[in-house]
Structures are given as structure tokens and as C-alpha cells.
Design an enzyme around this catalytic site. Structure first.
Site, PDB file in Angstrom:
ATOM      1  CG  ASP A  31     -11.360   4.794  -9.714  1.00  0.00           C
ATOM      2  OD1 ASP A  31     -12.330   4.529  -9.012  1.00  0.00           O
ATOM      3  OD2 ASP A  31     -10.610   5.770  -9.523  1.00  0.00           O
ATOM      4  CD  GLU A  33      -7.493   6.896 -18.259  1.00  0.00           C
ATOM      5  OE1 GLU A  33      -8.191   7.632 -17.539  1.00  0.00           O
ATOM      6  OE2 GLU A  33      -6.922   7.298 -19.269  1.00  0.00           O
ATOM      7  CD  GLU A 111     -19.513  -7.388   0.831  1.00  0.00           C
ATOM      8  OE1 GLU A 111     -18.941  -6.278   0.942  1.00  0.00           O
ATOM      9  OE2 GLU A 111     -19.257  -8.374   1.545  1.00  0.00           O
ATOM     10  CE  LYS A 113     -13.461  -1.471  -5.652  1.00  0.00           C
ATOM     11  NZ  LYS A 113     -13.341  -0.022  -5.694  1.00  0.00           N
ATOM     12  NE  ARG A 134      -7.293   2.899   1.036  1.00  0.00           N
ATOM     13  CZ  ARG A 134      -7.478   2.221  -0.093  1.00  0.00           C
ATOM     14  NH1 ARG A 134      -8.160   1.110  -0.081  1.00  0.00           N
ATOM     15  NH2 ARG A 134      -7.000   2.675  -1.223  1.00  0.00           N
ATOM     16  CE  LYS A 285     -15.729  -7.416   1.099  1.00  0.00           C
ATOM     17  NZ  LYS A 285     -16.440  -6.581   2.072  1.00  0.00           N
TER      18      LYS A 285
HETATM   19  S1  IVH Z   1     -13.707  -4.594   1.298  1.00  0.00           S
HETATM   20  C1  IVH Z   1      -9.876  -6.108   2.623  1.00  0.00           C
HETATM   21  N1  IVH Z   1     -16.122  -4.149   0.406  1.00  0.00           N
HETATM   22  O1  IVH Z   1     -13.051  -0.604  -2.514  1.00  0.00           O
HETATM   23  C2  IVH Z   1     -11.153  -5.630   2.101  1.00  0.00           C
HETATM   24  N2  IVH Z   1     -14.410  -2.598  -0.174  1.00  0.00           N
HETATM   25  O2  IVH Z   1     -10.239  -1.333  -3.551  1.00  0.00           O
HETATM   26  C3  IVH Z   1     -11.077  -4.231   1.634  1.00  0.00           C
HETATM   27  N3  IVH Z   1     -15.174  -0.693  -1.501  1.00  0.00           N
HETATM   28  O3  IVH Z   1     -10.952   0.979  -0.241  1.00  0.00           O
HETATM   29  C4  IVH Z   1     -12.306  -3.550   1.383  1.00  0.00           C
HETATM   30  N4  IVH Z   1     -17.294  -1.285  -1.594  1.00  0.00           N
HETATM   31  O4  IVH Z   1     -13.244   1.914  -0.473  1.00  0.00           O
HETATM   32  C5  IVH Z   1     -14.844  -3.709   0.436  1.00  0.00           C
HETATM   33  N5  IVH Z   1     -18.320  -3.858  -0.277  1.00  0.00           N
HETATM   34  C6  IVH Z   1     -17.058  -3.430  -0.250  1.00  0.00           C
HETATM   35  C7  IVH Z   1     -16.638  -2.238  -0.887  1.00  0.00           C
HETATM   36  C8  IVH Z   1     -15.299  -1.850  -0.819  1.00  0.00           C
HETATM   37  C9  IVH Z   1     -16.402  -0.370  -1.944  1.00  0.00           C
HETATM   38  C10 IVH Z   1     -13.974   0.103  -1.752  1.00  0.00           C
HETATM   39  C11 IVH Z   1     -13.259   0.511  -0.505  1.00  0.00           C
HETATM   40  C12 IVH Z   1     -11.852   0.026  -0.644  1.00  0.00           C
HETATM   41  C13 IVH Z   1     -11.764  -0.261  -2.104  1.00  0.00           C
HETATM   42  C14 IVH Z   1     -10.846  -1.422  -2.342  1.00  0.00           C
END
Ligand code: IVH
Length: 660
Positions: A31, A33, A111, A113, A134, A285
Site C-alpha cells: 500500500d 508503494e 479511528e 485504519k 467498493r 475525520k
Molecule cells: S472512512 C470518506 N474510516 O480506508 C471516508 N475508512 O483509504 C472513507 N478504512 O476504503 C472511508 N478504516 O477501506 C474510513 N475508520 C475508517 C477506516 C477506513 C479503514 C479504509 C476503507 C477505505 C480506505 C480509505
């Protein structure tokens, strides 16, 4: 390099990795890279706006879904996130937010990730009616049946009044469930999954939901589709989610200052290895939904959120030995044997040293303390060596001049850093070839995992991939841990594999340069094994994506006495692989198509689909044009087409016309 060339190189690379990511479940790069490439492209496009194409991968999140699931549409689209990589980056993000909002302070929801696969869940009257991956952000795969098998996804929301909401979140494996599942797989001779993320993606995208049901997946919610009424902040939303019956991450935090955010980051980095699931960073966020509206979106990501990725974790340990492994192609790879050390959530005992040049460049010697890195999906590697203070060190490493497995000759092809064992009956090569033949992307033979391949080759029962089809039941049951039931199942799986498609067969042969994609394209062209075996280099080069080197590699494989004997033996064993019509038919035969405007799918993909359906695709409208596919924001081409009386269709109609 000229920006134009760099942009087009980057675009092509990113597209390739997007395709791998969304269609193949395997990624050649980490990821980190990938993000680095994407960020470089974003930067160049910002610097040179005139060079930005409207079908640039920065405007899209990925590529279109596979055809085997029905499609779901996401409205609003499922976006991705921008990145920050350091404290400074994050403070710059924060400064931008407060200045745009013209406020002194804001609250953030911070949060972990999760490193899984994102999923959208649609509830009507509180009942789960649809689940979609997605995909490219706008269209994903309909995996409702599979989602229903995941226990942490409520089938009905816990609420007094009926609710219509869309909940988005991440599907992933708890580490303990992942390990348990792998132990179980190994116990029955199946190959274990390499990592939780790939296993999640593969498990969620099973056409047979019974398979998914056997995989202990989890779901954590973190976002909505349209904002549900009566909620003002992410904090409110998380409370509601829990009431409705969702799992939310216990490590989520509300921060009231940027300093608090960095403190959460530092804590997460420390806690990472002990968390029950894999995370690859954290997401920041704006807490307030109305503030989010004020800050707005870019085409592929919100401006009110960002992700802060972790660095690949590096750990120090002692190098206890260097072993040379022989791969399927005969390539010799030096592998470091290490004192066990936990890196990025797993215990590492081996790490690749790539090749002799790398070992020398890094000056790695047995007995040294070395730094080991594991980034996301990639194989652990030795980054560098920290020689002891006293200067007393082991010997300089040298690659062997014969194969460590069969003692046969090794060669170094001109211009290559790698050495190869060239003995086609080297046991190491046969073992690996057999494993590859049985793997999921090739013949997908249930029950023929790594251990069994090793047993069969070591026992001398198998000398080529074709030999597994002439095993007899008694020989097989004589093997250790091979009961009657397992043997019977294996025979059934071998029988089933005889009916595999030409593309799987071709992937399984493991011809150098011919992976899954090249196999599919070649198979689609030649349709049966005989035609493929007889194809000249010239005919092969005519296939999309096959260059002269791969063409000659294929030709060599079918003419070389040893490898062609294996193919003949497979034919004798009952193989007659053909390729069903996997292309989109010939619905557009004779049409000349022009695309214009912004399309939802990457334009390159649209062109490919059109060509597969028999159409010719050109860039400008002429008297020969028969169809104009118009996306959004169309300009002069539409006028010209209308003037010439050319048929104009929408992207949706175009897709419909090729999927009849
Ligand atoms: S929010 C508009 N919250 O990260 C907001 N994403 O690069 C979009 N992901 O595709 C997502 N944990 O698969 C959000 N707590 C979290 C997340 C999260 C993992 C992943 C998700 C998304 C990617 C975004």
C-alpha cells in the site's frame, strides 16, 4: 524525465496495480508503494494541470468489478482517503481545515485504519437488503449473500421505528480467527492464506456463500451513505451504530486539539502489535457533519478527512544463517534465517535477501544484528546489517555454484542478477511447480497443499506435474496422514481439475512471463490447446499484452522436448482444455465507436470492453463513426455527432449493449 512521460508512466503503472487489486486479489506492491505512486501523480498533475487527463486514475478509485457478481451502485460514491505521512503533514492538514472554516479549533474523530475490505450495507425498514463491495467507488459487486454470513453484520437493526440507512465499514479477520482458520486449513492439507487482507478479499468474493460462511470474518462500521437525519457528529453516529447492533472500534477517539491527535497516533503505533486485528494507520475525520459539508470533497476523496499511515515496522534481530532456496523457475534466492522476532504483528523467522548483489551491497553476514522490515502484504526483508562493534564478523556470503537441492549446474543469464538451476527435474522445482499447478489461481485443486506436494515429491511418487494424475489409490493411502477420506476427496478434486478452462491450465503450466492475465488473454484468443501449441511467435505477439519475449517463451515451452512431454502426458491423463466464450461476444461487430466526456469506469477499460465486443475504437468523429458513447460534461463531439446523425448512447446503454 519530462512531466508528460512521467505522468503517462505513472498512470500506466497505477492502472496495472488497480487491476491487480480489484480483479486478482494479489498485489505486487505494498500500500505504501502504491500511495507513493499515486501521490507523485497527484503532485505532477497539480503542477501541470494542462497534462491531466479526465480519465486519470487520480479521478477514479479503481477499476470495474468482475462480471460474475451483479453490480451495486454507490450513491454517494465510496471514496478513498488522502494521506499524510508525518506530524508536519498532519499539522498542515489541520491548518488548512481551521483556516477554511475560519475557526480556532475543531474536533476530530480519530479511528484505527483497519486493513481489510470496505463494504456498504443497505437497510430498508431496518432489514439488510443489499451489501456491496467498493469496486471502483461507484460500482461494486453485490455480495449480499456473503455479507449475511458474517456474524457481526446485523440482519435487522435493533430499533423501535423502521429505518432506511446505508452503513459502511470494513470486513476483516480478527488475528486469532485468521490463525485458527489457517491451522485448520493446514490440518486438512490446504494451503494457508498469506495474510488476513488477501484472505478477507478472497473470502468475501466467493460466488458460493457457503464458502464465505466457513470463514470467520468480522465487520466494523465507521461511515454512512447519505447522512441519516437526527445526527450531528461522528460521535452521535457511533453511539447510534452500537444501539442498532453494530460493532464499533473500541479504539476510536474524539480529539479536541491537533496535539491530542498526534498523541493518539503515538499510542496506536505502540499498541499496534498487540491489537486483535491488523491496522495500517489511522483515519482522522471532522467530527461535525455540518463542518464536513463546509469543507467539501475532491473527486476521489473528502477534504474533511485524511489517513495517517504507519511506517513499515522495522525490528532488530540476529541473523543465524543464510539458506539458498530454489523456486519454480529454478531461481536461486538467498533467505535469511533469523532469531524469531515480532514485526508488524507476526513472528518472522525468515526474510528474503533477494540475490547475491543485495547481500553484498548490504554487507550482511551470519552472526550480524540485522534490521527486518515487513510492510503490509510484502514478504519480510532484511533492510540492513548492523555489524558488531568488535569488528569480528562471519565470512562474506557467496552464492553456491551448483544447485543446493539437486547439485545440478546453475547459470546466470546475461544481464540478470539472478542465478538459475537449469535442471528441469530438480526436486525443488518440481515441488514448487506442483504447488503452483494446484494453487487457487491455477487448477485450484482442493486438498493438494504445500505439505502434500512436498511429501509426494520427496517420496519420489511425482517427477512432473502430470504424474499426480497417474497416482493410484494404494500408493496414496500409504502416505503419512493420508486417510481414505482424504485420498478419495483428492481423487475427486483431481478429476474435477481435468475439466478446467484453458486459461487456468495455462496459468498452471507456469511458463515464464505467463501469469494469470496473460493466460486469460492468450486463452481467449486461441480457444483450445492445440491451436495454442501450434501458434507461431508472430501469432502470439498479436495477442494484446504479449510481447516478443513472452511469445518466444511460450513457443519454447511447447517445443522443448521436456516441457512438451509434460503437456502430452496431461492430454493423455484426460485434459482437453478449452476456453468458453469469455469475451463479451460480438455485439458490436462492425461498429466504430468514439468515447467522449467523463466516464464512470476508466476510459481505458471502456475501450477494452468495446474492442472485446468486436468494435473499432477511434479518437475522433468521422463519417465512419457509428456510435458516440457520451459520458458527463460532453462538448463539441456531441454536436458534431448529432450533425452527422450518429447514434449517441450513454455509458449505461453502452454497458447494457455488451452484456446482453
Ligand atoms: S472512512 C470518506 N474510516 O480506508 C471516508 N475508512 O483509504 C472513507 N478504512 O476504503 C472511508 N478504516 O477501506 C474510513 N475508520 C475508517 C477506516 C477506513 C479503514 C479504509 C476503507 C477505505 C480506505 C480509505
Amino acid at each position: 524525465m519530462k512531466p508528460f512521460r512521467e505522468i503517462s508512466n505513472l498512470t500506466a503503472l497505477i492502472r496495472k496495480y488497480n487491476r491487480q487489486y480489484y480483479t486478482g486479489n494479489v498485489s505486487e506492491i505494498s500500500d505504501e508503494e502504491y500511495d507513493a505512486l499515486m501521490n507523485r501523480l497527484l503532485f505532477l498533475e497539480r503542477e501541470n494541470p494542462e497534462l491531466r487527463n479526465d480519465d486519470s486514475p487520480t479521478a477514479r478509485v479503481g477499476s470495474a468489478p468482475l462480471s460474475s457478481f451483479s453490480t451495486v451502485t454507490h450513491d454517494p460514491p465510496m471514496l478513498s482517503l488522502s494521506n499524510v505521512f508525518s506530524r508536519e503533514d498532519f499539522f498542515a492538514f489541520h491548518a488548512r481545515i481551521v483556516s477554511e472554516l475560519e475557526v480556532d479549533h475543531v474536533e476530530y474523530s480519530v479511528e484505527p485504519k483497519l486493513d481489510g475490505v470496505s463494504l456498504s450495507l443497505v437497510y430498508e425498514n431496518s432489514v439488510l437488503v443489499r451489501a456491496g463491495t467498493r469496486g471502483d467507488g461507484v460500482r461494486g459487486e453485490n455480495v449480499t449473500e456473503n455479507a449475511r454470513t458474517i456474524r457481526s453484520i446485523p440482519l435487522k437493526l435493533n430499533s423501535d421505528k423502521p429505518l432506511n440507512v446505508e452503513i459502511r465499514g470494513e470486513v476483516f479477520f480478527m488475528m486469532k480467527n485468521f490463525r485458527k482458520m489457517n491451522r485448520k486449513r493446514e490440518g486438512v492439507g490446504e494451503s494457508p492464506f498469506a495474510n488476513p487482507r488477501n484472505a478477507t478479499s478472497g473470502s468475501l468474493r466467493q460466488l458460493d456463500s457457503a464458502v464465505t460462511a466457513g470463514r470467520p470474518l468480522s465487520f466494523i462500521a465507521y461511515a454512512t451513505g447519505p447522512y441519516p437525519p437526527g445526527m450531528e457528529t461522528q460521535e452521535d453516529f457511533f453511539k447510534k451504530l452500537q444501539l442498532w447492533g453494530f460493532m464499533v472500534n473500541p479504539h476510536n477517539r474524539i480529539c479536541t486539539s491537533p496535539e491530542q491527535v498526534t498523541a493518539v497516533y503515538d499510542n496506536l503505533v505502540k499498541a499496534r502489535a498487540d491489537l486483535p486485528m491488523e491496522i495500517d494507520g489511522m483515519v482522522i475525520k471532522l467530527n461535525s457533519f455540518s463542518r464536513r459539508e463546509e469543507v467539501g470533497f475532491l473527486s476521489r476523496a473528502p477534504r474533511w478527512a485524511t489517513s495517517w499511515k504507519f511506517h513499515a515496522e522495522e525490528m532488530a534481530t540476529t541473523l543465524i544463517g543464510i539458506e539458498v532456496q530454489v523456486g519454480r523457475t529454478g531461481r536461486l534466492t538467498p533467505v535469511a534465517r533469523l532469531e524469531p522476532v515480532r514485526v508488524g504483528g507476526v513472528v518472522v523467522t525468515n526474510a528474503t535477501l533477494h540475490n547475491q548483489d543485495e547481500v553484498i551491497r548490504k554487507d550482511v553476514r551470519v552472526g550480524d544484528i540485522v534490521l527486518v522490515r515487513r510492510a503490509g502484504d510484502v514478504i519480510p526483508e532484511v533492510v540492513t546489517s548492523l555489524p558488531p562493534e568488535d569488528g569480528i564478523r562471519g565470512e562474506v556470503f557467496r552464492m553456491p555454484d551448483e544447485c543446493p537441492v539437486c547439485n545440478g549446474p546453475v547459470v546466470q543469464p546475461e544481464g540478470e542478477v539472478n542465478l538459475y538451476c537449469i535442471n528441469p527435474s530438480c526436486e525443488a522445482r518440481i515441488r514448487k511447480s506442483l504447488e503452483h499447478w494446484a494453487s487457487r489461481k491455477a487448477l485450484d485443486i482442493e486438498g493438494l497443499g504445500r505439505k502434500l506436494c512436498e511429501q509426494l515429491v520427496d517420496a519420489g511418487m511425482v517427477r512432473s506435474i502430470a504424474d499426480i494424475y497417474s497416482l493410484n489409490y494404494h500408493e496414496l493411502t500409504a502416505l503419512e496422514r493420508m486417510g481414505e477420506l482424504r485420498a478419495t476427496n483428492l481423487f475427486a478434486a483431481l478429476g474435477k481439475s481435468r475439466k478446467s478452462s484453458l486459461s487456468r491450465f495455462l496459468t498452471g503450466l507456469g511458463i515464464p512471463g505467463v501469469g494469470e492475465v496473460a493466460s486469460r488473454d492468450t486463452a481467449a484468443e486461441f480457444k483450445n490447446l492445440e491451436a495454442l501449441g501450434n501458434a507461431t511467435e508472430e501469432e502470439l505477439t498479436a495477442v494484446k499484452g504479449i510481447g516478443p519475449i513472452t511469445a518466444s517463451s511460450i513457443r519454447r515451452f511447447f517445443t522443448n522436448p521436456v516441457t512438451s512431454a509434460v503437456v502430452n502426458q496431461l492430454i493423455k491423463a484426460g485434459f482437453c482444455p478449452i476456453e468458453e466464450n469469455t469475451d463479451r461476444g460480438t455485439f458490436l461487430e462492425g461498429e466504430t465507436i468514439v468515447f467522449t466526456g467523463t466516464l464512470v469506469m476508466p476510459r481505458q477499460k471502456a475501450k477494452q470492453l468495446a474492442m472485446k465486443a468486436g468494435a473499432k475504437v477511434t479518437g475522433t468523429i468521422t463519417g465512419k463513426t457509428t456510435i458516440l458513447v457520451a459520458g458527463e460534461n460532453v462538448g463539441s463531439k456531441l454536436k458534431k455527432a448529432e450533425k452527422l446523425g450518429i447514434r449517441v448512447v450513454s455509458e449505461e446503454e453502452f454497458l447494457h449493449s455488451i452484456s446482453r
